[in-house]
Motif scaffolding. Structure first.
Motif: not given
Length: 254
Positions: A230-254
């Motif tokens: 849910h949150a990832l999909t909402v963030d993708a509306l604002r940031m774009g899907l690729a940038a959102t997944i990169a942000a979540y990976q960064q949030a996981l410490g990668k």
């Protein structure tokens, strides 16, 4: 490293609001993979209000990352009420036909808007154990959706689960309100410690987002995977899907 499994339910919900195949579910799964997702999660409910039976087969045919199918193993077959949508065969029948890498068993009911509690294995352990055994006999890694209660988590090991998925709603709510977030996170740390001592792998999910995920990932020991939709999909509306997944990976410490 902690794996990011992207839940596609909300993408399917957008599609189902119209009589269309847009957005295309396998295409969006591939977009997630190309952007760095480690896995794909779906939760096909019997009313097929978002992910449908055919989506599960379509995804299984194309995925190059781990596929995780979530749902209530006690749910039986249902007739579809929508033209062109196949009947729901029952959760266990669907999973046995597809044989995903991981199956997450969730005790949700038909009337629930979303999953809102983990298993009570004192009550349901005898029913869950043979289902876990059946899935594991097919080579499917099996996880149980659990509240952060060490006593219950130890029972998950006794019924044969490979992993648990910690239901993180209480943590997310505490972070949002600012009330007792430290104390709530401590509950999840203790739950994860109990899981590790019992030999269980640890997944987590529900309302994790870019704000609350970094601390959870850093402080919960033994965390192997998060499932976020849910949150990832909402963030993708604002940031774009690729940038959102990169942000979540960064949030996981990668």
């Amino acid at each position: 490293m902690i794996a990011l499994s992207v839940n596609l339910n909300k993408i399917a919900l957008i599609r189902n609001s119209r009589d269309t195949t847009n957005p295309d579910i396998p295409l969006h799964a591939q977009m997630c993979i190309d952007a760095g997702a480690d896995g794909i999660t779906v939760h096909p409910r019997p009313d097929q209000r978002h992910i449908r039976v055919q989506d599960c087969f379509d995804l299984a045919a194309m995925l190059s990352v781990e596929f995780n199918i979530e749902g209530n193993p006690m749910t039986g077959p249902r007739r579809s009420e929508r033209a062109g949508v196949s009947d729901y065969p029952g959760f266990m029948e669907l999973v046995k036909a597809i044989r995903p890498a991981q199956c997450t068993l969730v005790p949700d009911g038909d009337g629930q808007l979303t999953s809102d509690h983990g298993f009570d294995l004192k009550k349901d352990g005898d029913r869950v154990a043979p289902l876990v055994e059946e899935l594991k006999s097919l080579g499917i890694r099996t996880s149980l959706f659990m509240d952060p209660v060490p006593e219950q988590i130890r029972l998950a090991a006794q019924v044969g689960a490979d992993r648990i998925e910690l239901y993180t709603e209480t943590y997310a709510a505490a972070c949002k309100s600012g009330a007792a977030a430290d104390a709530v996170l401590a509950e999840f740390v203790r739950a994860a410690e109990a899981a590790g001592e019992a030999g269980l792998g640890i997944n987590a999910g529900h309302d994790l987002d870019l704000h609350n995920l970094p601390r959870f990932a850093a402080e919960v020991p033994g965390l192997l995977e998060v499932s976020i939709g849910h949150a990832l999909t909402v963030d993708a509306l604002r940031m774009g899907l690729a940038a959102t997944i990169a942000a979540y990976q960064q949030a996981l410490g990668k």
